[in-house]
Design a protein around this motif. Sequence first.
Motif, PDB file in Angstrom:
ATOM      1  N   THR A 186      -3.028   2.966  10.685  1.00 14.42           N
ATOM      2  CA  THR A 186      -3.471   4.076  11.542  1.00 14.42           C
ATOM      3  C   THR A 186      -3.004   5.413  10.994  1.00 14.42           C
ATOM      4  O   THR A 186      -3.732   6.401  11.008  1.00 14.42           O
ATOM      5  CB  THR A 186      -2.886   3.904  12.961  1.00 14.42           C
ATOM      6  N   TRP A 187      -1.769   5.438  10.531  1.00 13.96           N
ATOM      7  CA  TRP A 187      -1.185   6.686  10.025  1.00 13.96           C
ATOM      8  C   TRP A 187      -1.994   7.211   8.846  1.00 13.96           C
ATOM      9  O   TRP A 187      -2.146   8.409   8.662  1.00 13.96           O
ATOM     10  CB  TRP A 187       0.251   6.402   9.602  1.00 13.96           C
ATOM     11  N   VAL A 188      -2.496   6.292   8.036  1.00 15.74           N
ATOM     12  CA  VAL A 188      -3.191   6.689   6.815  1.00 15.74           C
ATOM     13  C   VAL A 188      -4.624   7.100   7.112  1.00 15.74           C
ATOM     14  O   VAL A 188      -5.087   8.138   6.642  1.00 15.74           O
ATOM     15  CB  VAL A 188      -3.191   5.525   5.801  1.00 15.74           C
ATOM     16  N   ILE A 189      -5.327   6.286   7.899  1.00 15.58           N
ATOM     17  CA  ILE A 189      -6.756   6.548   8.068  1.00 15.58           C
ATOM     18  C   ILE A 189      -7.049   7.386   9.307  1.00 15.58           C
ATOM     19  O   ILE A 189      -8.156   7.872   9.476  1.00 15.58           O
ATOM     20  CB  ILE A 189      -7.572   5.239   8.118  1.00 15.58           C
ATOM     21  N   GLY A 190      -6.062   7.548  10.208  1.00 17.12           N
ATOM     22  CA  GLY A 190      -6.280   8.368  11.394  1.00 17.12           C
ATOM     23  C   GLY A 190      -7.233   7.752  12.391  1.00 17.12           C
ATOM     24  O   GLY A 190      -7.894   8.463  13.132  1.00 17.12           O
ATOM     25  N   ALA A 191      -7.335   6.444  12.405  1.00 18.49           N
ATOM     26  CA  ALA A 191      -8.126   5.756  13.435  1.00 18.49           C
ATOM     27  C   ALA A 191      -7.302   4.564  13.897  1.00 18.49           C
ATOM     28  O   ALA A 191      -6.539   3.998  13.118  1.00 18.49           O
ATOM     29  CB  ALA A 191      -9.459   5.298  12.862  1.00 18.49           C
ATOM     30  N   PRO A 192      -7.414   4.193  15.167  1.00 17.48           N
ATOM     31  CA  PRO A 192      -6.524   3.148  15.658  1.00 17.48           C
ATOM     32  C   PRO A 192      -6.832   1.775  15.067  1.00 17.48           C
ATOM     33  O   PRO A 192      -7.979   1.357  15.014  1.00 17.48           O
ATOM     34  CB  PRO A 192      -6.765   3.149  17.170  1.00 17.48           C
ATOM     35  N   THR A 193      -5.794   1.124  14.586  1.00 17.43           N
ATOM     36  CA  THR A 193      -5.906  -0.254  14.127  1.00 17.43           C
ATOM     37  C   THR A 193      -4.506  -0.846  14.174  1.00 17.43           C
ATOM     38  O   THR A 193      -3.516  -0.129  14.042  1.00 17.43           O
ATOM     39  CB  THR A 193      -6.456  -0.351  12.693  1.00 17.43           C
ATOM     40  N   ARG A 194      -4.414  -2.137  14.386  1.00 16.24           N
ATOM     41  CA  ARG A 194      -3.102  -2.777  14.409  1.00 16.24           C
ATOM     42  C   ARG A 194      -2.635  -3.187  13.018  1.00 16.24           C
ATOM     43  O   ARG A 194      -1.561  -3.750  12.847  1.00 16.24           O
ATOM     44  CB  ARG A 194      -3.125  -4.000  15.352  1.00 16.24           C
ATOM     45  N   ASP A 195      -3.437  -2.908  12.040  1.00 17.98           N
ATOM     46  CA  ASP A 195      -3.131  -3.273  10.671  1.00 17.98           C
ATOM     47  C   ASP A 195      -1.878  -2.540  10.171  1.00 17.98           C
ATOM     48  O   ASP A 195      -1.748  -1.336  10.373  1.00 17.98           O
ATOM     49  CB  ASP A 195      -4.316  -2.845   9.803  1.00 17.98           C
ATOM     50  N   MET A 196      -0.981  -3.280   9.559  1.00 18.18           N
ATOM     51  CA  MET A 196       0.198  -2.664   8.956  1.00 18.18           C
ATOM     52  C   MET A 196       0.276  -3.180   7.515  1.00 18.18           C
ATOM     53  O   MET A 196      -0.143  -4.286   7.236  1.00 18.18           O
ATOM     54  CB  MET A 196       1.485  -3.108   9.658  1.00 18.18           C
ATOM     55  N   ARG A 197       0.851  -2.379   6.627  1.00 18.21           N
ATOM     56  CA  ARG A 197       1.063  -2.861   5.262  1.00 18.21           C
ATOM     57  C   ARG A 197       2.553  -2.783   4.964  1.00 18.21           C
ATOM     58  O   ARG A 197       3.170  -1.753   5.182  1.00 18.21           O
ATOM     59  CB  ARG A 197       0.267  -2.031   4.260  1.00 18.21           C
ATOM     60  N   SER A 198       3.076  -3.890   4.491  1.00 17.65           N
ATOM     61  CA  SER A 198       4.514  -3.962   4.216  1.00 17.65           C
ATOM     62  C   SER A 198       4.765  -4.375   2.786  1.00 17.65           C
ATOM     63  O   SER A 198       4.009  -5.170   2.229  1.00 17.65           O
ATOM     64  CB  SER A 198       5.175  -5.023   5.100  1.00 17.65           C
ATOM     65  N   THR A 199       5.811  -3.841   2.235  1.00 18.25           N
ATOM     66  CA  THR A 199       6.225  -4.278   0.911  1.00 18.25           C
ATOM     67  C   THR A 199       7.737  -4.381   0.874  1.00 18.25           C
ATOM     68  O   THR A 199       8.434  -3.568   1.463  1.00 18.25           O
ATOM     69  CB  THR A 199       5.736  -3.288  -0.162  1.00 18.25           C
ATOM     70  N   THR A 200       8.208  -5.429   0.245  1.00 21.68           N
ATOM     71  CA  THR A 200       9.641  -5.564   0.011  1.00 21.68           C
ATOM     72  C   THR A 200       9.881  -5.368  -1.471  1.00 21.68           C
ATOM     73  O   THR A 200       9.270  -6.041  -2.289  1.00 21.68           O
ATOM     74  CB  THR A 200      10.127  -6.959   0.440  1.00 21.68           C
ATOM     75  N   LEU A 201      10.733  -4.415  -1.791  1.00 19.29           N
ATOM     76  CA  LEU A 201      11.082  -4.181  -3.189  1.00 19.29           C
ATOM     77  C   LEU A 201      12.478  -4.726  -3.420  1.00 19.29           C
ATOM     78  O   LEU A 201      13.425  -4.323  -2.759  1.00 19.29           O
ATOM     79  CB  LEU A 201      11.078  -2.684  -3.493  1.00 19.29           C
ATOM     80  N   ARG A 202      12.557  -5.679  -4.340  1.00 23.38           N
ATOM     81  CA  ARG A 202      13.864  -6.195  -4.718  1.00 23.38           C
ATOM     82  C   ARG A 202      14.086  -5.836  -6.169  1.00 23.38           C
ATOM     83  O   ARG A 202      13.165  -5.973  -6.972  1.00 23.38           O
ATOM     84  CB  ARG A 202      13.869  -7.722  -4.623  1.00 23.38           C
ATOM     85  N   PRO A 203      15.285  -5.390  -6.513  1.00 29.10           N
ATOM     86  CA  PRO A 203      15.536  -5.168  -7.937  1.00 29.10           C
ATOM     87  C   PRO A 203      15.316  -6.462  -8.725  1.00 29.10           C
ATOM     88  O   PRO A 203      14.778  -6.441  -9.827  1.00 29.10           O
ATOM     89  CB  PRO A 203      16.993  -4.737  -7.995  1.00 29.10           C
TER      90      PRO A 203
END
Lengths: 723, 227
Positions: free
Chosen positions: A670-687
């Motif tokens: 939602t933050w990126v496209i400015g329209a409501p959606t429950r979609d989230m994107r997650s990433t885990t960065l490990r060294p």
Amino acid sequence: MAQRDHGRGRRRPGSRNMLAGAVAAVALAAGTAGAQDRAVPTLNFQGVPGLIDMPSGQGLPDAELTAVASYFGGIGRTTGSFQFSPRLTVSFRYLSVRDWDTNLPPAQQDGFDTYYDRSFDLRVLLLRETDRLPAVTLGFQDFIGTGLLSGEYIVATKEIMPGLRVTGGLGWGRLGARGALGSPFGERPDIEFGEGGKPTFNQMFRGPVAPFGGVEWQATDRLGLKVEYSSEGYDEEAGRRGVFEHKSRFNFGAEYQVTENVRLGGYYLYGSEFGASLQVALNPRRRPGGMGIQDTGPIPVRVRPPASDQQAWSRSWAADPGAAAFLRDTVAQYMEIDGMRLEALSLSADRVQVRYRNIRYDATAQSVGRVARILTHTMPASVELFEIIPVEEGQGLSAVTLRRSDIEALEHAPDAAEAIRARRGFGDAAPMSADALWAEDAYPRFAWSLGPAVRLSFFDPEEPIRGALGVRVRGRYDIAPGLVLSGSITQDIYSTLKTAEEREPGALPRVRSDARRYDNADGPVIDTLTFAWYAKPANDIYSRVTVGYLERMFGGISGEVLWKPADSRLGLGVEVNYVQQRAFDQRLGFQDYDVVTGHVSAYYDIGGGYHAQLDVGRYLAEDWGATVTLAREFANGWRVGAFATFTDVPSEVFGEGSFDKGIQVTIPVTWVIGAPTRDMRSTTLRPLTRDGGARLSVDGRLYETVRDYHQGEMDGQWGRFWR
Amino acid sequence: MGKVLAVIRMFRPFVAFLASAFVLSGCGNQPGGDALTQALTGMAGELVGRRGEAEPAQPLTRAMIEASGQPMMLAIAPSRGTQALLVPVARNRGVDVWATGDSATLSLRDGIFIASRGLGNDLMSAAAPSGAQITAGAGNTSRSYFTLDGEDRTQRADFACTLSRHAAAPIEIVERQFEVHEVKETCIGAENGFVNRYWIDRRGRIVQSLQWVGTDVGFLQLADLSN
């Protein structure tokens, strides 16, 4: 800030140009809600606030996230930084040095053509800049990496006239290499490298200390000029390995602010090299473009006729056997339009309980608000109490109780959201009443999707990034409330993950370090194939049992119980799994290794947007220990967290990095496209990903499932109730 | 050039991370999950100019307004270069909610704008003077505007306003002339200010106004077509 003053100056009461002035002031305020307003300091080659190669005393604005890519003389750096709290900045850096071995005799070579390294920095803002005092920062560079870049500094920066900043500091370690004044705190001991990954406390502030400094001049809104005196020596890179030539301690640069978020720089460094950098800054609190969320408006509240209208207020409808089913279907149709699904409805003459699934809205309060307004349109006048229960995995997660007369009275009240919040009831979802009517198509229900699958592996010691692109088919069959059969199959189309397998001998079972062998699988792979049972056995208690191919490396059975009252900051959970390692081809087969693994977990909302999680238990490689996670979460769904796992595996056995740690970033779409959606994107960065401290990855963990509908999360975005 | 390429190369992990976060979603039978695809398709449509603003099918005439048989309001957002016809869809305690064809709404109490929906950075709610206070054309009023920030937290902005009455030339609203005077409401807050303008006819009705929505949307010009 200066722009605002212009606006204020123009608003002379009685002026004929008042409107023009006000419009201009508003336009200016809107147009400059950027660089000046936010005062993002410029960033250096290390990716932290600074001049060119040297740091400055400023902190980032709170919650700011920055990324910097810089390059000069064969040395490239990519750094991500986050202002974790108003005074604490954390950075993660990926470094590459070209020609690492080129100029060395074979006997001294390390076997790297290009050397890659990862490092963490910590900066503490000791003093904020005031009219009289400079900003002062204490910095720890590469304090838990391999130590190649280790250095400490204290630095002050002051804007002495508008646009002109002067910086001066003292550096140790890497930053004390040229023009040293002496070693006030004794010799700097050699680095005890070991497996790396541990704080280098015994080195800190030891060895030679040297001054550094410089001047930054923001010549125009967009153009900035910098000159610095650097105390960095590049003894290893320039001195020993001849990666570039260090001829001068002075560096020069010019930077150009391309947009509010992007800055480009060109530099001449150490009397021999040209360099470049790209700085990107964003803030989870500001949506890109400054636009709000674009969405259709809600249907307005429908006010009931006056109580004198006896026909409208009659309660006799409740006796009509067809009424409940008719109302249920009407509610379901309204919900469908707003991206929600009715699960069940139970009715009496004066109250209604609605159980529904929120499919569209990232802000759960918005779905509650929309349901409330739908009910004002659909329910007979005598229905006064609305009990609204969001449902996931068949379980009611909380109950918001609203009086219809409050909804009518407060729709247009000033600060309507807070007004209705003050009069709502909030608590645990009651079990479904026996007379509830299920929505016609609620169960069973089949859903599928076909889409691209992207898998990325970051910061591999030999290659910054590897990845695979494929096609993924997912299916999900909801047999009955809480009973779910689901699976996912992926076929890689293009992959740079497939590589020669290296199997260093390790003392631990290879629970994660065989990732390459899984990556090398040809043909379609079964990502997951599970049968799950979710339930709510008692008030505030949720349970889950999942059986099948739980993740790509393990299959088996996973059971979990969570205690989490809807209005509590604290949640407690227990998870026990018995799993066996899957075959590398990720079809149906298993390997010999099996393990009982599980954790006792505590989740706590500290307040102010900070969340902590502690997991104590037995990990996949049969090691015992605990994981500490600390995250900063934003009401709009952004989350930036760090975790570290300490187990009874000694660091020599664990291998490079000494213990498991990493950074998690979650971005709401939602933050990126400015329209409501429950979609989230997650990433885990490990060294690094190794076998110690590894946890099973199973879908549908309860805390993440329930928390969006509990008080902390729902109230964080309660302002969207009336949207 | 080589340096620039090297910088770009160094940046790949971040670019790739962002790309991975926002690669196209696919297709399926689940509703609501395809907002991303819709947004991307929408952007693509705008880029190739397929979407454009809905062209005014034909100029609005008094005959059309009368033939419709319902109250109508014309709203123009100068900052966005858009306009829309609105019809009333609900009334609650003296507040009329007007809706556009694409479900954006404006709420007005007695002709005084107090909330919007569907405009992006909406005015969520407001404390505002009454229509009678405005048409009186003199004295002081106060306003409180409630909006949502990028984190969805409610932000309150208070304004102190003064009213002043001015002579004005007659205005025409869709073929009809109105003899009017103008009332200006000059509002000053802690961070910014604005001037609302109201054109009031001989019968004391607000026939047209220019009212402030917020820093992003700016002003809306509203004309009541039922007069």
